[in-house]
Design an enzyme around this catalytic site. Structure first.
Site: not given
Ligand code: ADP
Ligand code: AMP
Length: 217
Positions: A127, A161
């Site tokens: 990502r 990230r």
């Molecule tokens: P989340 O917000 O649930 O942590 P993301 O939306 O950031 O996940 O998606 C994680 C990664 O996977 C991103 O780089 C995105 O482009 C990719 N991704 C999201 N949905 C799909 C899918 N259906 N198939 C393949 N890759 C995907």
């Molecule tokens: P995310 O961007 O949703 O993948 O979150 C990144 C990180 O932020 C997680 O691994 C947690 O450490 C923290 N975080 C985000 N949302 C929450 C939540 N609702 N409760 C606790 N920690 C959170």
């Protein structure tokens, strides 16, 4: 509409929330983004959150519920919102129910984006995001049309990230299974849980969410 997108890290919550918010005139509320903004601001909350997030653990309910309850007061949410990454514990879910009930509101649906663990490490470690406009990409699954240039704004700067590395991802998946998965029966009992298949192409996932939303309008 008041929605939650629920699923493990990398399931596609953020990707789908950004697509759905434009079409349905909703606002994406990502607690991960809010916490990263707190870290960038150098605030005390940000400092506390950073240590926890770097280890792939969950920030305390108290901090996260505090941030969300403030944000939910904002006027731009009049047409509704998509919570992305919140709630992540049953304690947070109960706090959210109370916040909404206090203003006579309730959730319309909780959309579970179902993705097996084996797909998630590759999704998360591939990502990256445009540093200028925030558009999300993936090394394999969502590449810009022109290599190294953002489709949306033309920027050539991208970020990854700090917590998107294989070690932290495993911790984050453990936290998901231990603390967040219990939300599935919690919302199923309320009759508002809708489960969709997140292991198909991005466009097809959006189609399934659209179908759910058209059914509850
Ligand atoms: P989340 O917000 O649930 O942590 P993301 O939306 O950031 O996940 O998606 C994680 C990664 O996977 C991103 O780089 C995105 O482009 C990719 N991704 C999201 N949905 C799909 C899918 N259906 N198939 C393949 N890759 C995907
Ligand atoms: P995310 O961007 O949703 O993948 O979150 C990144 C990180 O932020 C997680 O691994 C947690 O450490 C923290 N975080 C985000 N949302 C929450 C939540 N609702 N409760 C606790 N920690 C959170």
């Amino acid at each position: 509409m008041k929605l939650i997108f629920l699923g493990p890290p990398g399931a596609g919550k953020g990707t789908q929330a950004k697509r759905i918010e434009q079409v349905h005139n909703l606002v994406q509320l990502s607690t991960g983004d809010m916490l990263r903004a707190a870290i960038a601001s150098g605030s005390e909350v940000g400092k506390q959150a950073k240590k926890v997030m770097d280890g792939g653990n969950l920030v305390s309910d108290e901090i996260v519920v505090g941030i969300v309850s403030e944000r939910l007061k904002d006027k731009d949410l009049a047409n509704g919102f998509i919570l992305d990454g919140f709630p992540r514990t049953v304690g947070q879910a109960k706090a959210l129910d109370k916040i909404l009930a206090d203003s006579g509101d309730a959730l319309d649906a909780v959309i579970q984006i179902n993705v097996d663990d084996e797909f998630l490490v590759e999704r998360i470690t591939g990502r990256y995001t445009c540093a200028n406009c925030g558009k999300g990409y993936h090394d394999t699954f969502e590449r810009p049309k022109e290599e190294g240039v953002c489709d949306r704004c033309g920027s050539t700067a991208f970020t990854r990230r700090a917590d998107d590395n294989p070690e932290t991802v495993r911790e984050r998946l453990n936290a998901y299974h231990a603390e967040t998965a219990p939300l599935l029966p919690y919302y199923a009992e309320k009759g508002i849980l809708k489960t969709i298949d997140g292991m198909v192409e991005i466009e097809q996932v959006t189609g399934q969410i659209d179908e759910v939303l058209n059914g509850i309008k």
